[in-house]
Scaffold this motif. Sequence first.
Motif, PDB file in Angstrom:
ATOM      1  N   VAL A  29     -29.286 -46.425 -42.673  1.00 13.43           N
ATOM      2  CA  VAL A  29     -29.131 -45.460 -41.435  1.00 13.43           C
ATOM      3  C   VAL A  29     -27.620 -45.158 -41.651  1.00 13.43           C
ATOM      4  N   PRO A  30     -27.389 -43.747 -41.549  1.00 13.58           N
ATOM      5  CA  PRO A  30     -25.860 -43.259 -41.460  1.00 13.58           C
ATOM      6  C   PRO A  30     -25.129 -43.798 -40.264  1.00 13.58           C
ATOM      7  N   SER A  31     -23.886 -44.251 -40.366  1.00 15.65           N
ATOM      8  CA  SER A  31     -23.005 -44.849 -39.283  1.00 15.65           C
ATOM      9  C   SER A  31     -22.791 -43.499 -38.097  1.00 15.65           C
ATOM     10  N   GLN A  32     -23.006 -42.368 -38.554  1.00 16.72           N
ATOM     11  CA  GLN A  32     -22.801 -41.095 -37.813  1.00 16.72           C
ATOM     12  C   GLN A  32     -24.008 -41.038 -36.911  1.00 16.72           C
ATOM     13  N   ILE A  33     -25.414 -41.737 -37.270  1.00 14.10           N
ATOM     14  CA  ILE A  33     -26.531 -41.652 -36.450  1.00 14.10           C
ATOM     15  C   ILE A  33     -26.286 -42.675 -35.255  1.00 14.10           C
TER      16      ILE A  33
END
Length: 64
Positions: A29-33
């Motif tokens: 899961v990308p941290s931006q999400i």
Amino acid sequence: MRTIDDYSDNYYRLDMNKPAQAEPIPPKVPSQILLAARKELVITHNGREYRLRVTQNGKLILTA
């Protein structure tokens, strides 16, 4: 040339006929999400709160 079977019993033997069991790959899961435009996120786990923060250098820190 020596083969694996020529070594003493202290060495493991390779079984080329048996496929290796792969570990399940955890989802990414990308941290931006998770963070969106925020610099901090509170995560609850087993009744405790943890803070996921972005540092000034752009790294992540998880604290209890």
